[in-house]
Design a protein around this motif. Structure first.
Motif, PDB file in Angstrom:
ATOM      1  N   TYR A 173       0.713  -1.144  -0.142  1.00 47.98           N
ATOM      2  CA  TYR A 173      -0.109   0.089  -0.036  1.00 47.98           C
ATOM      3  C   TYR A 173       0.796   1.255  -0.016  1.00 47.98           C
ATOM      4  O   TYR A 173       1.889   1.158   0.465  1.00 47.98           O
ATOM      5  CB  TYR A 173      -0.955  -0.081   1.316  1.00 47.98           C
ATOM      6  N   ALA A 174       0.477   2.304  -0.657  1.00 50.15           N
ATOM      7  CA  ALA A 174       1.228   3.571  -0.733  1.00 50.15           C
ATOM      8  C   ALA A 174       0.189   4.496  -1.077  1.00 50.15           C
ATOM      9  O   ALA A 174      -0.768   4.728  -1.531  1.00 50.15           O
ATOM     10  CB  ALA A 174       2.097   3.510  -1.811  1.00 50.15           C
ATOM     11  N   GLU A 175       0.722   5.877  -0.669  1.00 51.80           N
ATOM     12  CA  GLU A 175      -0.050   7.129  -0.686  1.00 51.80           C
ATOM     13  C   GLU A 175       1.097   8.104  -1.606  1.00 51.80           C
ATOM     14  O   GLU A 175       2.106   8.209  -0.945  1.00 51.80           O
ATOM     15  CB  GLU A 175      -0.533   7.628   0.613  1.00 51.80           C
ATOM     16  N   HIS A 176       0.664   8.701  -2.328  1.00 52.61           N
ATOM     17  CA  HIS A 176       1.444   9.672  -2.964  1.00 52.61           C
ATOM     18  C   HIS A 176       1.027  11.179  -2.976  1.00 52.61           C
ATOM     19  O   HIS A 176       0.089  11.332  -3.934  1.00 52.61           O
ATOM     20  CB  HIS A 176       1.828   9.208  -4.494  1.00 52.61           C
ATOM     21  N   GLY A 177       1.661  12.041  -2.439  1.00 51.00           N
ATOM     22  CA  GLY A 177       1.210  13.521  -2.597  1.00 51.00           C
ATOM     23  C   GLY A 177      -0.220  13.817  -2.149  1.00 51.00           C
ATOM     24  O   GLY A 177      -0.636  14.975  -2.445  1.00 51.00           O
ATOM     25  N   GLY A 178      -1.029  12.806  -1.636  1.00 46.28           N
ATOM     26  CA  GLY A 178      -2.217  13.373  -1.033  1.00 46.28           C
ATOM     27  C   GLY A 178      -3.232  12.778  -2.311  1.00 46.28           C
ATOM     28  O   GLY A 178      -4.342  12.930  -1.890  1.00 46.28           O
ATOM     29  N   TRP A 179      -2.902  12.598  -3.240  1.00 50.13           N
ATOM     30  CA  TRP A 179      -3.517  12.757  -4.543  1.00 50.13           C
ATOM     31  C   TRP A 179      -4.156  11.116  -4.953  1.00 50.13           C
ATOM     32  O   TRP A 179      -4.965  10.738  -5.713  1.00 50.13           O
ATOM     33  CB  TRP A 179      -3.132  13.282  -5.708  1.00 50.13           C
ATOM     34  N   ALA A 220       6.735  -0.328  -7.727  1.00 50.07           N
ATOM     35  CA  ALA A 220       7.442   0.911  -7.161  1.00 50.07           C
ATOM     36  C   ALA A 220       8.305   0.568  -6.010  1.00 50.07           C
ATOM     37  O   ALA A 220       9.052  -0.277  -6.119  1.00 50.07           O
ATOM     38  CB  ALA A 220       6.327   2.005  -7.026  1.00 50.07           C
ATOM     39  N   ASN A 221       8.060   1.022  -4.863  1.00 52.05           N
ATOM     40  CA  ASN A 221       8.722   1.248  -3.624  1.00 52.05           C
ATOM     41  C   ASN A 221       8.245  -0.266  -2.806  1.00 52.05           C
ATOM     42  O   ASN A 221       8.985  -0.410  -1.940  1.00 52.05           O
ATOM     43  CB  ASN A 221       8.504   2.119  -2.651  1.00 52.05           C
ATOM     44  N   TYR A 222       7.315  -1.052  -3.406  1.00 50.47           N
ATOM     45  CA  TYR A 222       7.035  -2.126  -2.633  1.00 50.47           C
ATOM     46  C   TYR A 222       7.575  -3.448  -3.423  1.00 50.47           C
ATOM     47  O   TYR A 222       7.393  -3.675  -4.528  1.00 50.47           O
ATOM     48  CB  TYR A 222       5.175  -2.288  -2.764  1.00 50.47           C
ATOM     49  N   TYR A 223       8.230  -4.159  -2.799  1.00 43.28           N
ATOM     50  CA  TYR A 223       8.762  -5.482  -3.038  1.00 43.28           C
ATOM     51  C   TYR A 223       8.634  -6.385  -2.311  1.00 43.28           C
ATOM     52  O   TYR A 223       8.983  -6.459  -1.049  1.00 43.28           O
ATOM     53  CB  TYR A 223      10.409  -5.022  -3.259  1.00 43.28           C
TER      54      TYR A 223
END
Length: 287
Positions: free
Chosen positions: A20-26, A36-39
């Motif tokens: 799970y990730a959140e990017h820039g609030g959007w 991406a950053n999940y591995y």
């Protein structure tokens, strides 16, 4: 209840276990596979299926122009609107709807062959959030000609049975340039994909059962040991629930998925809706 496919092996992928990730609030995004950053070395791909992200994008935001190569990439819209623009079409010259430009809404699918390289953007230009699945598949060969396909699929049809969304390019890996341009899929009225891969979607009323015909019959090349991934998106505030293959050990709630192995083309995988509301079920059937 007897097990109709005793040879099928089903392994659940719980929603809470996804990346799970959140990017820039959007952007809020769940990753079934490493992305991406999940591995996670256990979740790199499943047959040709490489990415399954469940994304929510805030109004007036989105993915800026970015490049892709050598992936088959498609978006399935669950709610809201998503506008696609790309490096092949000049801004201001887009068609109202079609392969040149498309503002996607619920039930629409936009498909990209990255091939030798292309850049595109996906923006939520509306005043409401958009919720969609972003899915990538590994193509059967690299260096393909970049191209797009867009298509709408009937809600009414999905309520009757699983509707095929993608099917392999009929001409196969050795397609000529003319056959690539013609883009004829194995299953009529689907989007062609450069992979031994079929996607289907069904909307199943509570207490009803649909059957997914593994490999969609004879349209796939690899008939044995198919890899079928079932996904139940998060759209009904937790009220959707399904049972696979008649097994109480294979019950999926919203956001859950299931790896189904040991099945062959022609097998009928039963999907039963056991929640309080109709269940929208995504099937990704790969070599």
């Amino acid at each position: 209840m007897t097990n109709p496919l005793a040879h099928a092996k089903i392994v659940l992928r719980r929603s809470s276990e996804r990346g799970y990730a959140e990017h820039g609030g959007w952007l809020k995004t769940f990753h079934t596979f490493s992305f991406a950053n999940y591995y996670d070395h256990r979740f790199q791909n499943f047959g040709s299926l490489r990415v399954l992200n469940e994304d929510r994008v805030s109004p007036r935001n989105g993915f800026p122009t970015h490049p892709h190569r050598d992936f088959e990439i498609f978006s399935y819209i669950l709610s809201g609107e998503l506008t696609h623009r790309d490096s092949m079409i000049k801004k201001g010259s887009e068609g109202a709807q079609g392969n040149d430009f498309y503002r996607m809404k619920r039930g629409d699918v936009q498909f990209t062959t990255g091939g030798t390289g292309i850049a595109h953007s996906e923006q939520n230009e509306s005043n409401k959030p958009v919720h969609f699945l972003q899915i990538w598949a590994l193509p059967w060969k690299h260096g393909l000609k970049p191209q797009y396909h867009t298509k709408s699929f009937s809600e009414e049809a999905k309520r009757k049975a699983f509707v095929p969304i993608l099917s392999p390019l009929a001409a196969g890996p050795e397609a000529t340039p003319a056959q690539e341009d013609a883009a004829v899929p194995k299953i009529p009225d689907t989007i062609p994909i450069h992979a031994d891969f079929v996607m289907g979607v069904g909307i199943i009323e509570p207490n009803a059962t649909f059957k997914w015909n593994v490999g969609a019959g004879e349209v796939v090349r690899s008939k044995k040991k198919r890899n079928v991934y079932i996904h139940l998106p998060m759209t009904k505030q937790g009220k959707m629930k399904i049972r696979l293959n008649g097994s109480d050990d294979a019950i999926l709630e919203e956001g859950d998925g299931a790896f189904v192995t040991g099945v062959n083309a022609g097998d009928a995988l039963r999907v039963e809706s056991i929640g309080d509301v109709e269940a929208e079920v995504i099937v990704l059937d790969s070599d």
